[in-house]
Design a protein around this motif. Sequence first.
Motif, mmCIF file in Angstrom:
data_model
loop_
_atom_site.group_PDB
_atom_site.id
_atom_site.type_symbol
_atom_site.label_atom_id
_atom_site.label_comp_id
_atom_site.label_asym_id
_atom_site.label_seq_id
_atom_site.Cartn_x
_atom_site.Cartn_y
_atom_site.Cartn_z
ATOM 1 N N ASP A 148 -6.712 18.032 3.862
ATOM 2 C CA ASP A 148 -6.192 18.454 5.165
ATOM 3 C C ASP A 148 -7.278 18.527 6.228
ATOM 4 O O ASP A 148 -6.978 18.499 7.424
ATOM 5 C CB ASP A 148 -5.499 19.815 5.039
ATOM 6 N N ALA A 149 -8.531 18.607 5.789
ATOM 7 C CA ALA A 149 -9.647 18.638 6.740
ATOM 8 C C ALA A 149 -10.093 17.241 7.149
ATOM 9 O O ALA A 149 -11.000 17.085 7.968
ATOM 10 C CB ALA A 149 -10.823 19.408 6.145
ATOM 11 N N GLY A 150 -9.464 16.213 6.561
ATOM 12 C CA GLY A 150 -9.808 14.832 6.902
ATOM 13 C C GLY A 150 -10.889 14.240 6.036
ATOM 14 O O GLY A 150 -11.305 13.093 6.255
ATOM 15 N N PRO A 161 0.827 -1.210 0.000
ATOM 16 C CA PRO A 161 0.000 0.000 0.000
ATOM 17 C C PRO A 161 0.859 1.258 0.000
ATOM 18 O O PRO A 161 1.935 1.286 0.589
ATOM 19 C CB PRO A 161 -0.809 -0.125 1.287
ATOM 20 N N ALA A 162 0.350 2.301 -0.679
ATOM 21 C CA ALA A 162 1.113 3.537 -0.853
ATOM 22 C C ALA A 162 0.397 4.705 -0.201
ATOM 23 O O ALA A 162 -0.836 4.753 -0.149
ATOM 24 C CB ALA A 162 1.313 3.814 -2.341
ATOM 25 N N LEU A 163 1.186 5.639 0.280
ATOM 26 C CA LEU A 163 0.659 6.886 0.833
ATOM 27 C C LEU A 163 1.573 8.014 0.370
ATOM 28 O O LEU A 163 2.739 8.069 0.751
ATOM 29 C CB LEU A 163 0.598 6.827 2.363
ATOM 30 N N PHE A 164 1.039 8.872 -0.486
ATOM 31 C CA PHE A 164 1.799 10.015 -0.996
ATOM 32 C C PHE A 164 1.308 11.291 -0.313
ATOM 33 O O PHE A 164 0.105 11.601 -0.357
ATOM 34 C CB PHE A 164 1.616 10.162 -2.506
ATOM 35 N N THR A 165 2.196 12.009 0.300
ATOM 36 C CA THR A 165 1.853 13.306 0.886
ATOM 37 C C THR A 165 1.989 14.378 -0.190
ATOM 38 O O THR A 165 3.051 14.521 -0.803
ATOM 39 C CB THR A 165 2.768 13.637 2.072
ATOM 40 N N VAL A 166 0.906 15.106 -0.430
ATOM 41 C CA VAL A 166 0.883 16.134 -1.471
ATOM 42 C C VAL A 166 0.322 17.421 -0.883
ATOM 43 O O VAL A 166 -0.204 17.429 0.240
ATOM 44 C CB VAL A 166 0.031 15.687 -2.679
ATOM 45 N N ASP A 167 0.436 18.504 -1.635
ATOM 46 C CA ASP A 167 -0.145 19.764 -1.183
ATOM 47 C C ASP A 167 -1.645 19.598 -1.016
ATOM 48 O O ASP A 167 -2.338 19.130 -1.921
ATOM 49 C CB ASP A 167 0.130 20.884 -2.196
ATOM 50 N N GLY A 168 -2.145 19.950 0.138
ATOM 51 C CA GLY A 168 -3.585 19.891 0.375
ATOM 52 C C GLY A 168 -4.072 18.598 0.987
ATOM 53 O O GLY A 168 -5.252 18.474 1.311
ATOM 54 N N GLY A 169 -3.178 17.608 1.178
ATOM 55 C CA GLY A 169 -3.631 16.356 1.778
ATOM 56 C C GLY A 169 -2.701 15.198 1.467
ATOM 57 O O GLY A 169 -1.481 15.374 1.335
ATOM 58 N N SER A 170 -3.266 14.017 1.298
ATOM 59 C CA SER A 170 -2.483 12.812 1.010
ATOM 60 C C SER A 170 -3.299 11.882 0.128
ATOM 61 O O SER A 170 -4.538 11.892 0.151
ATOM 62 C CB SER A 170 -2.071 12.103 2.301
ATOM 63 N N ILE A 171 -2.584 11.075 -0.643
ATOM 64 C CA ILE A 171 -3.218 10.117 -1.557
ATOM 65 C C ILE A 171 -2.917 8.707 -1.054
ATOM 66 O O ILE A 171 -1.765 8.359 -0.792
ATOM 67 C CB ILE A 171 -2.696 10.297 -2.983
ATOM 68 N N HIS A 172 -3.972 7.899 -0.909
ATOM 69 C CA HIS A 172 -3.867 6.553 -0.356
ATOM 70 C C HIS A 172 -4.243 5.529 -1.424
ATOM 71 O O HIS A 172 -5.304 5.649 -2.056
ATOM 72 C CB HIS A 172 -4.791 6.391 0.853
ATOM 73 N N VAL A 173 -3.411 4.507 -1.590
ATOM 74 C CA VAL A 173 -3.667 3.460 -2.573
ATOM 75 C C VAL A 173 -3.416 2.111 -1.910
ATOM 76 O O VAL A 173 -2.362 1.892 -1.309
ATOM 77 C CB VAL A 173 -2.751 3.588 -3.809
ATOM 78 N N ALA A 174 -4.390 1.197 -2.011
ATOM 79 C CA ALA A 174 -4.230 -0.145 -1.443
ATOM 80 C C ALA A 174 -5.002 -1.137 -2.296
ATOM 81 O O ALA A 174 -6.038 -0.806 -2.887
ATOM 82 C CB ALA A 174 -4.714 -0.189 -0.001
ATOM 83 N N LEU A 175 -4.490 -2.364 -2.350
ATOM 84 C CA LEU A 175 -5.103 -3.429 -3.134
ATOM 85 C C LEU A 175 -5.830 -4.419 -2.242
ATOM 86 O O LEU A 175 -5.450 -4.635 -1.089
ATOM 87 C CB LEU A 175 -4.037 -4.192 -3.926
ATOM 88 N N SER A 176 -6.865 -5.023 -2.796
ATOM 89 C CA SER A 176 -7.494 -6.194 -2.189
ATOM 90 C C SER A 176 -7.312 -7.340 -3.172
ATOM 91 O O SER A 176 -6.723 -7.174 -4.249
ATOM 92 C CB SER A 176 -8.980 -5.953 -1.934
#
Length: 214
Positions: free
Chosen positions: A106-108, A79-94
């Motif tokens: 950033d607000a969740g 699984p990947a987590l990229f921190t970017v401006d304005g928040g973060s991008i989450h990628v995971a496989l099933s």
Amino acid sequence: MLEEWKNKRAAKRIVPGDGTPLKRFRWWHHITGRKLGYVHAHGAAGRELTYAVDVRTGGEHPLAHLYVGGFQEATSRLPALFTVDGGSIHVALSSSGLKRFHFVDDAGQSHHLEPDARSAAGRRIALARRHPRADAVIAWISVILLIVGVGLNAVQIIEPIANIPPLVERFGHFESPIHLPLWLNVVLALGAAAATTERSLRLRHHWLLDSFGA
């Protein structure tokens, strides 16, 4: 604390990108397992940035590539987590596809990445927007197929497990009230697999139903 630990592990998987330009989605990428999605976020200076995440699942180690402005910025194993401006991008496989393909601001608040219009997921979302009633019917059929598949197959699977000698001695003999013919079990399995695929295109994932359908 667990979430913080996961984030630290994800950060260690990230390596810098090589700056190559993003390749457009082609029809054969459906076969190779490529996933491509976009998100628009506001940077620190207030300007809008376009992030693209290109997921390649065909190899031994599935990878997610982050593109900023059309050029590769970073790469990570899943699984990947990229921190970017304005928040973060989450990628995971099933086992059935992507279970996490989200931008968390950033607000969740969590938002699905917008699939490329040429991809199967993009076409599925386009169908939902054009025909919302048909989309609702297909979604309900998917859930019903999974519930029926899980329920009927689970009852049949329990019998051989429950009749292991040590369990029989402790709890007694168990006989399943349902014994379906092989052809019907195959049909149910195919229906569940189709339903799981349909749900994965909409990023709908349930730990029990979709794992079974896969």
